[in-house]
Design a protein around this motif. Structure first.
Motif, mmCIF file in Angstrom:
data_model
loop_
_atom_site.group_PDB
_atom_site.id
_atom_site.type_symbol
_atom_site.label_atom_id
_atom_site.label_comp_id
_atom_site.label_asym_id
_atom_site.label_seq_id
_atom_site.Cartn_x
_atom_site.Cartn_y
_atom_site.Cartn_z
ATOM 1 N N LEU A 149 0.854 -1.203 0.000
ATOM 2 C CA LEU A 149 0.000 0.000 0.000
ATOM 3 C C LEU A 149 0.883 1.243 0.000
ATOM 4 O O LEU A 149 1.696 1.433 0.904
ATOM 5 N N GLU A 150 0.717 2.083 -0.993
ATOM 6 C CA GLU A 150 1.533 3.298 -1.081
ATOM 7 C C GLU A 150 1.043 4.339 -0.068
ATOM 8 O O GLU A 150 -0.160 4.491 0.167
ATOM 9 N N PRO A 151 1.990 5.073 0.544
ATOM 10 C CA PRO A 151 1.589 6.038 1.571
ATOM 11 C C PRO A 151 1.018 7.351 1.030
ATOM 12 O O PRO A 151 1.447 7.836 -0.006
ATOM 13 N N ARG A 152 0.052 7.892 1.752
ATOM 14 C CA ARG A 152 -0.410 9.275 1.618
ATOM 15 C C ARG A 152 -0.737 9.744 3.033
ATOM 16 O O ARG A 152 -1.054 8.931 3.888
ATOM 17 N N LEU A 153 -0.623 11.018 3.311
ATOM 18 C CA LEU A 153 -0.746 11.494 4.701
ATOM 19 C C LEU A 153 -1.631 12.725 4.835
ATOM 20 O O LEU A 153 -1.619 13.588 3.965
ATOM 21 N N HIS A 154 -2.313 12.799 5.965
ATOM 22 C CA HIS A 154 -2.865 14.066 6.445
ATOM 23 C C HIS A 154 -1.716 14.740 7.201
ATOM 24 O O HIS A 154 -1.292 14.235 8.249
#
Ligand SMILES: [Zn+2]
Length: 408
Positions: free
Chosen positions: A236-241
Motif C-alpha cells: 500500500l503506497e503512503p499518503r498522509l494528512h
C-alpha cells in the motif's frame, strides 16, 4: 462505428499545458470503446470521425468541456448525522472543542460500526450520486471510521462494491490510523494497526493506499512512519494528512517516504514545500476544509512557486459536507489565489497523478471521462461559485448524468 462525438464546444480543455491548461476553442472529442480516439478543433475531428457515423452525438455549442473531475481525498463512506456539530461551529465551537466534548470522528465511528453492510453501501451510493452530478468521475475514498479490523474491512469491501456498481471510479485507501479509538492508548492502537489491521487489509486485497492522520495529539511522526512503512511492505503506497492544525513534521515525513501525496498542509513551511517538490510528492490542498472549519487557507502559491505538483480535493466528510469539485476550484481561486487554469489542472490531471490513474486529460487513448458545463469558458467554472452548471457527464464514453443520459 464511433461511440460518441462531442462537438463544437465553445472551449474544450484537453489537459495540462502552457499556462496550466491546453485549451481548444471550438473543440471536439471523438470516443470509441470508452476511450478518446480524436481530440482537437471540431473541423479536424469530424473530418476523421463524422457525426453521422457515430452512435451518439452531443452538440456542445456555447458550452465548455473539461476532463472529469478527480477528487483525490474523500471520507465519502460514513453513517450517522453530525449536523449538530455544524450548529455548534456556528456558535463558535472549534473542531478541537467539539472533539473534547465527545463530538467529531468517534460519533461517526459508532454509527458506522452499528450500520449494516446494506446501509453503508446505500450511504456511499448516495454521496457518489451527488459527486457525479457535480462532475466528479474518479474519487478516492478512505476507510477509517471502523478503527477495528472487522469494520475497516467492511468499509473497504463497501468501497469495492460501490466501485463496481456506480459510474464514479473509486480508489480505496485504508486509514485505520484516522484517530485513536476512545479508551485506547496510542502506541497500543498503532500496534493493532500494524500487526493486525494491515495484514488483514493486505490479505483482503482491495486497498491501494495507506493514509495516516499525522497530527498533534493524534499520531506523531514516528507512529505515522511506522504505519506507512508497514503499509508499504504490504503493497500500500503512503499518503498522509499532514500539517493541518499543528506543524509537527508530517510534510517532511511525506517527502522522506516519497509518499503519493501530502494533504492539507495549512501549517507547512517553505522548507516543507521545497522538500515535497524535491521528492515529487503531490501537495493536495483541501480548501473546503479550511472553509468549513473557518481555518486559514494553505499557501497554494508557495506550493506552485516551489515546483511541487498541486492537487485539489473536497475532503468530503461529516465536518466538511462538500461534494463539489467545482466549488473547491472556486475556493482555490477566490481564497488561495490560484488562476482558473491552475485550479482546474489541480482538480483533474494532478489529482489523477496522486492516485496513479490515467485520467484527468482528454488525450488520445485516455479513458473518455468528461464533463459538459453550460458555461462559455473554463474560466466561468470557478467564476460561477456555488452553483452546479454541469449539464452532462460522460464516463468511459457513456453518458451517465444529465441531458442525453440514461436514468439509472
Ligand atoms: Zn481527510
Amino acid at each position: 462505428m464511433t461511440e460518441l462525438v462531442v462537438h463544437d464546444a465553445a472551449e474544450l480543455v484537453v489537459g495540462p499545458g502552457d499556462g496550466g491548461l491546453e485549451r481548444c476553442p471550438g473543440g471536439a472529442v471523438a470516443i470509441d470503446d470508452g476511450a478518446v480516439v480524436g481530440v482537437g478543433p471540431t473541423d479536424a475531428v469530424i473530418r476523421e470521425y463524422p457525426p453521422e457515423n457515430a452512435s451518439r452525438t452531443l452538440d456542445a455549442t456555447g458550452k465548455t468541456v473539461l476532463p472529469g473531475f478527480v477528487d483525490p481525498h474523500t471520507h465519502a463512506l460514513f453513517a450517522g448525522d453530525r449536523s449538530g456539530e455544524f450548529l455548534a461551529r456556528i456558535d463558535g465551537k472549534t473542531y478541537t472543542e467539539i472533539a473534547e466534548t465527545g463530538g467529531g470522528i468517534p460519533v461517526t465511528v459508532e454509527a458506522v460500526r452499528a450500520a449494516s453492510d446494506d446501509e453503508l453501501f446505500d450511504n456511499l451510493l448516495a454521496q457518489l450520486d451527488v459527486m457525479l452530478a457535480h462532475g466528479t468521475t474518479t474519487a478516492e475514498v478512505k476507510s477509517g471510521y471502523g478503527l477495528d479490523t472487522e469494520t475497516e474491512l467492511r468499509m473497504l469491501a463497501t468501497i469495492a462494491k460501490a466501485d463496481e456498481r456506480h459510474p464514479v471510479d473509486l480508489v480505496p485507501t485504508f486509514m485505520g490510523a484516522h484517530v485513536v479509538p476512545p479508551g485506547a492508548e496510542t502506541d497500543e492502537y498503532v500496534a493493532v494497526v500494524v500487526d493486525e489491521q494491515l495484514p488483514a487489509v493486505a490479505a483482503q486485497g482491495i486497498a491501494e493506499f495507506c493514509d495516516v492522520f499525522c497530527e498533534q495529539g493524534v499520531f506523531d511522526v514516528e507512529q505515522s512512519r511506522q504505519v506507512l512503512e508497514t503499509g508499504r511492505e504490504h503493497g500500500l503506497e503512503p499518503r498522509l494528512h499532514a500539517e493541518e492544525f499543528a506543524h509537527i513534521g508530517g510534510a517532511q515525513l511525506a517527502a522522506a517516504l516519497e509518499a503519493a501525496s501530502a494533504d492539507h498542509l495549512l501549517q507547512a513551511t517553505a522548507a516543507d514545500v521545497e522538500a515535497l517538490a524535491d521528492a515529487g510528492v503531490v501537495a493536495t490542498l483541501l480548501p473546503a476544509t479550511a472553509f468549513s472549519l473557518d481555518e486559514p487557507y494553505a499557501d497554494a502559491r508557495a506550493v506552485l512557486a516551489a515546483g511541487a505538483p498541486l492537487a485539489l480535493g473536497t475532503d468530503l466528510n461529516p465536518s466538511c459536507f462538500v461534494h463539489s469539485m467545482g466549488f473547491v476550484v472556486s475556493l482555490a481561486c477566490l481564497r488561495m489565489g490560484l488562476h482558473p487554469a491552475e485550479a482546474i489542472r489541480a482538480a483533474t490531471a494532478t489529482a489523477a497523478c496522486s492516485l496513479d490513474r490515467d485520467v484527468g486529460a482528454l488525450r488520445e487513448g485516455a479513458p473518455a471521462d468528461l464533463v459538459v458545463f453550460d458555461l462559455p469558458s473554463a474560466t466561468h467554472v470557478p467564476y460561477n461559485a456555488g452553483t452546479n452548471r454541469v449539464e452532462t457527464v460522460v464516463k468511459g464514453g457513456r453518458i451517465v448524468e444529465g441531458r442525453g443520459g440514461e436514468k439509472r
